[in-house]
Design a protein around this motif. Sequence first.
Motif: not given
Length: 181
Positions: A11, A15, A93, A96-97, A103, A105, A116, A120
């Motif tokens: 992930d 990203k 996620n 990221d926050r 987040v 996507d 997404y 996710d």
Amino acid sequence: MFWLSLAFVIDQITKYFANEFWRYSPTKLLGFFYLTYATNKGIAFGLFANSREIVVYLTLIITLGIAMVPLFKKLSFFSNMFLGFIVGGSLGNIVDRIRFGYVVDFITMPYWPTIYNLADFFILIGAIGLTITILRRRDVGNSSNGKRSGMEIRQVRSGESSGLDLEDIYTESDKERRSQS
């Protein structure tokens, strides 16, 4: 732990690529997926976008609660894998926050209402897989004393005898109580 780490690392790597390469130029992938950079300050479908701290704390508490399940219950290989996907995606996620305040996507499909990311996707696959794993359990009844006390699903499907005596299902104390009434 392996599945959690795998989901988290994949992930975060994707990203990173979304930030570097797809931020300013959407890309078509395999004719069906589009790589389009977007940010989401809320949870699914952008809900609670103005409640950053609540979303971070709530998702962190839920993720830690789910991550503690293997400490209290022995899980099968697949249950562990799917639970790892859920926790790894959730942590991706959450990071990221905390780091960005949103987040990242980047995956969209035609006729699908949201954009997404792979976190996710891991959460979705983990939830579906865990649900299927739970529903496919072999023992329908409770096995509190280590002995099988319920019918097996394969017996019901195949029409085999389950060994139940439907004519005499009462214990001796039940029979005495029923005769006194």
